[in-house]
Design a protein around this motif. Structure first.
Motif, PDB file in Angstrom:
ATOM      1  N   SER A  12       0.848  -1.197   0.000  1.00  0.00           N
ATOM      2  CA  SER A  12       0.000   0.000   0.000  1.00  0.00           C
ATOM      3  C   SER A  12       0.873   1.233   0.000  1.00  0.00           C
ATOM      4  O   SER A  12       1.957   1.240   0.571  1.00  0.00           O
ATOM      5  CB  SER A  12      -0.883   0.038   1.253  1.00  0.00           C
ATOM      6  N   PHE A  13       0.388   2.268  -0.656  1.00  0.00           N
ATOM      7  CA  PHE A  13       0.991   3.594  -0.516  1.00  0.00           C
ATOM      8  C   PHE A  13      -0.009   4.430   0.263  1.00  0.00           C
ATOM      9  O   PHE A  13      -1.046   4.808  -0.273  1.00  0.00           O
ATOM     10  CB  PHE A  13       1.277   4.217  -1.875  1.00  0.00           C
ATOM     11  N   GLY A  14       0.271   4.682   1.513  1.00  0.00           N
ATOM     12  CA  GLY A  14      -0.703   5.366   2.359  1.00  0.00           C
ATOM     13  C   GLY A  14      -1.953   4.497   2.456  1.00  0.00           C
ATOM     14  O   GLY A  14      -1.870   3.331   2.814  1.00  0.00           O
ATOM     15  N   ARG A  15      -3.097   5.057   2.085  1.00  0.00           N
ATOM     16  CA  ARG A  15      -4.341   4.287   2.177  1.00  0.00           C
ATOM     17  C   ARG A  15      -4.699   3.626   0.855  1.00  0.00           C
ATOM     18  O   ARG A  15      -5.739   3.007   0.717  1.00  0.00           O
ATOM     19  CB  ARG A  15      -5.464   5.223   2.639  1.00  0.00           C
ATOM     20  N   ASN A  16      -3.811   3.817  -0.120  1.00  0.00           N
ATOM     21  CA  ASN A  16      -4.083   3.244  -1.432  1.00  0.00           C
ATOM     22  C   ASN A  16      -3.432   1.862  -1.540  1.00  0.00           C
ATOM     23  O   ASN A  16      -2.215   1.756  -1.619  1.00  0.00           O
ATOM     24  CB  ASN A  16      -3.528   4.203  -2.496  1.00  0.00           C
ATOM     25  N   GLY A  41      -1.172  -2.051 -10.934  1.00  0.00           N
ATOM     26  CA  GLY A  41      -0.152  -2.552 -10.016  1.00  0.00           C
ATOM     27  C   GLY A  41       1.045  -3.211 -10.684  1.00  0.00           C
ATOM     28  O   GLY A  41       1.922  -3.735  -9.996  1.00  0.00           O
ATOM     29  N   LYS A  42       1.122  -3.157 -12.030  1.00  0.00           N
ATOM     30  CA  LYS A  42       2.217  -3.836 -12.741  1.00  0.00           C
ATOM     31  C   LYS A  42       3.591  -3.303 -12.322  1.00  0.00           C
ATOM     32  O   LYS A  42       4.485  -4.068 -11.964  1.00  0.00           O
ATOM     33  CB  LYS A  42       2.081  -3.645 -14.276  1.00  0.00           C
ATOM     34  N   SER A  43       3.732  -1.975 -12.373  1.00  0.00           N
ATOM     35  CA  SER A  43       5.039  -1.383 -12.054  1.00  0.00           C
ATOM     36  C   SER A  43       5.411  -1.618 -10.601  1.00  0.00           C
ATOM     37  O   SER A  43       6.564  -1.936 -10.295  1.00  0.00           O
ATOM     38  CB  SER A  43       5.023   0.123 -12.322  1.00  0.00           C
ATOM     39  N   THR A  44       4.443  -1.436  -9.711  1.00  0.00           N
ATOM     40  CA  THR A  44       4.717  -1.639  -8.288  1.00  0.00           C
ATOM     41  C   THR A  44       5.179  -3.070  -8.036  1.00  0.00           C
ATOM     42  O   THR A  44       6.102  -3.313  -7.257  1.00  0.00           O
ATOM     43  CB  THR A  44       3.451  -1.342  -7.463  1.00  0.00           C
ATOM     44  N   LEU A  45       4.540  -4.026  -8.726  1.00  0.00           N
ATOM     45  CA  LEU A  45       4.927  -5.430  -8.560  1.00  0.00           C
ATOM     46  C   LEU A  45       6.400  -5.616  -8.924  1.00  0.00           C
ATOM     47  O   LEU A  45       7.166  -6.227  -8.173  1.00  0.00           O
ATOM     48  CB  LEU A  45       4.024  -6.309  -9.443  1.00  0.00           C
ATOM     49  N   PRO A  54       9.647  -1.734  -0.407  1.00  0.00           N
ATOM     50  CA  PRO A  54       9.474  -2.822   0.562  1.00  0.00           C
ATOM     51  C   PRO A  54       8.014  -3.295   0.550  1.00  0.00           C
ATOM     52  O   PRO A  54       7.105  -2.479   0.419  1.00  0.00           O
ATOM     53  CB  PRO A  54       9.823  -2.152   1.898  1.00  0.00           C
ATOM     54  N   VAL A  55       7.808  -4.601   0.661  1.00  0.00           N
ATOM     55  CA  VAL A  55       6.429  -5.109   0.646  1.00  0.00           C
ATOM     56  C   VAL A  55       5.859  -5.020   2.058  1.00  0.00           C
ATOM     57  O   VAL A  55       6.586  -5.028   3.046  1.00  0.00           O
ATOM     58  CB  VAL A  55       6.345  -6.564   0.124  1.00  0.00           C
ATOM     59  N   ASP A  56       4.510  -4.935   2.135  1.00  0.00           N
ATOM     60  CA  ASP A  56       3.854  -4.861   3.450  1.00  0.00           C
ATOM     61  C   ASP A  56       3.622  -6.258   4.009  1.00  0.00           C
ATOM     62  O   ASP A  56       3.684  -6.475   5.206  1.00  0.00           O
ATOM     63  CB  ASP A  56       2.517  -4.126   3.340  1.00  0.00           C
TER      64      ASP A  56
END
Lengths: 247, 286
Positions: A12-16, A41-45, A54-56
């Protein structure tokens, strides 16, 4: 065990919430394309696989090393995973040669001569020898992106992550970059590719994953995904792509 | 129609290049500029020389023989200003970079360092330079600590370094922050450590961008070297005070101003030229 394994990856980025539980495996020498709308979410992946984000929650394993385990040497991990960005991100204050040799010299500790030999071989292989001493500003977008690919390859990574690498290019420059990627695929490079180039995904990927709202909604061989997708969201997405004349 | 004429003679919309002469428009622009400058300067000159007190002012501030007599002595002492300036500048460049880097370190571990660096810049940008020169120049030698230099030249240098490094570190920091985060991401993705990314990718680009504002601060530093006169160090300004006290004529002050200008004006022009060049490059890139 697969070469790349992702289990329940959340980010997540903040609440997103951008990634909502990604499970994905990539076999050695496999080319997997991630498709989906912008913001799916492709780029974030990809950035998570390289630990740039960092992953949550969840696990990421590459080549038997769990990257998400505590105390992992992120610099060592990154040396084995190459990433190429949409916006090239070449270093503007360095010549092509220095861009390509920086990683091998500083991260791998190669001597200048060794690093330059390695760079020259790669530049020759991708038709960039004459640009060796040029600065990024003086190159076309396609040439810059090919240099960025060479820069990542200079570390001899076992996995390449390509993040929409043709999205910022003029249409006539897309082919020269995709040909480089095809050559890498033919050479057996394991690749995870986020792309909007559906034609490329159809002819070059071993597997295509459709991402929607942070989940992999559907995956399979490109023939099946592009000709008979089962999920309504995938059908909708592909219908729009066809409408736009891009498939 | 009149408006269009005006625009053709003036500068292009959006042209903010930092320069005084030149620009698009060619000979016509130059002619207008020359004429308006001549008119303005003549008018100003007339106001001064027709003022009631002008004959007396000319005698006490612009007296030729006094100028010729005091100029060589002041110029000789100006060497102290140059020495002070060069010494302080070298320390400022290094120390300010250390402060800026400390301030830019990310993550909770480095919070104390960021805090200290921020506090430092807040304090030393907040104290008037002249006060710090007094406090350190008279205060520290007054402690009579053994091993601590009591030279007032030394403490004057330290004061200038403390104050100017606070300004300069902010300039560096703005440069570091102007480098897009994707550059650091690209460097880290090649396996470089954070420090290596900073050293090889971020700082070289940051420093290149802040050269003009750095020079700007150094113009200020050149002038502030005159503050050490307050500690009794003999430099150009102090020497001019001595000359004035001897002749009761203020012309030595004008001579000192001329000497300072001879150093600062070329530097100012160089700064403007660098700013204009940077801007041209940015435009060419975009």
């Amino acid at each position: 065990m697969s070469f790349v394994e992702l289990e329940g990856v959340h980010k997540s980025f903040g609440r997103n919430e951008v990634l909502r539980g990604i499970d994905l495996t990539v076999e050695e020498h496999e080319v997997v394309c991630l498709i989906g709308a912008s913001g799916s979410g492709k780029s974030t992946l990809l950035r998570c696989v390289n630990l740039l984000e960092p992953v949550d929650a969840g696990r990421i394993v590459v080549g038997g090393t769990e990257l998400t385990a505590p105390g992992v040497d992120v610099n060592r991990v990154r040396r084995e995973i190459g990433i190429v960005f949409q916006s090239y991100n070449l270093f503007p204050h360095m010549s092509v040669l220095r861009n390509v040799t920086l990683g091998p010299r500083k991260a791998l500790g190669l001597s200048r001569a060794e690093a330059e030999q390695r760079a020259d071989e790669l530049l020759a292989r991708f038709g960039l020898s004459d640009k060796r001493d040029a600065y990024p500003d003086s190159l076309s977008g396609g040439q810059q992106q090919r240099v960025a690919i060479v820069r990542a390859l200079a570390l001899r990574p076992k996995l390449m992550l390509l993040d929409e690498i043709t999205s910022a290019l003029d249409p006539e420059l897309v082919a020269e970059v995709l040909n480089v990627v095809r050559e890498l695929a033919a050479g057996g490079m394991t690749m995870l590719i986020a792309t909007h180039e559906m034609g490329f995904a159809r002819d070059s990927a071993n597997r295509v994953c459709f991402l929607d709202a942070g989940r992999i909604l559907e995956q399979g061989p490109p023939e099946r995904i592009f000709s008979s997708p089962t999920e309504p969201r995938t059908q909708q997405f592909l219908a729009r792509i066809v409408e736009a004349g891009r498939l | 129609m009149a408006l269009r004429e005006h625009q053709r003679a003036g500068s292009r919309v959006g042209d903010r290049a930092s320069r005084i002469l030149g620009g698009p428009g060619g000979g016509r622009s130059l002619a207008i500029a020359t004429l308006s400058t001549a008119v303005v300067l003549t008018a100003l000159g007339l106001v001064v020389v027709t003022s009631p007190g002008w004959p007396e002012v000319r005698e006490s501030f612009f007296y030729g023989p006094e100028f010729r007599e005091s100029f060589p002595d002041i110029l000789e002492q100006f060497g102290t200003n140059v020495q002070l300036f060069l010494l302080a500048e070298a320390f400022i460049l290094v120390w300010a970079l250390v402060l800026a880097v400390l301030r830019s370190l990310p993550g909770p571990v480095f919070f104390p360092l960021r805090l200290l660096s921020a506090a430092y810049t807040d304090v030393f940008r907040g104290i008037p330079t002249i006060l710090l020169v007094f406090l350190l120049g008279f205060g520290v030698p007054g402690l009579q600590l053994s091993g601590v230099p009591s030279s007032q030249f030394f403490w004057a240098t330290v004061s200038l370094v403390l104050v100017y490094s606070a300004y300069v570190s902010e300039v560096y920091r703005s440069g570091i922050e102007s480098v897009h985060p994707s550059q650091e991401a690209a460097a880290r993705s090649l396996g470089l450590t954070q420090l290596q990314a900073l050293r090889h990718v971020v700082l070289p680009q940051a420093i290149r961008r802040v050269v003009p504002p750095l020079l700007n601060d150094f113009i200020g530093l050149q002038k502030d070297t005159a503050l050490v006169a307050l500690l009794g160090v003999v430099e150009a300004f102090r020497q001019s005070q001595i000359e004035v006290a001897g002749s009761f004529n203020y012309t030595p002050y004008v001579a000192t101003a001329v000497i300072f200008l001879a150093l600062t004006i070329p530097m100012t022009r160089l700064t403007d030229w660098l700013i204009a060049r940077n801007r041209r490059r940015e435009l060419a890139r975009a």
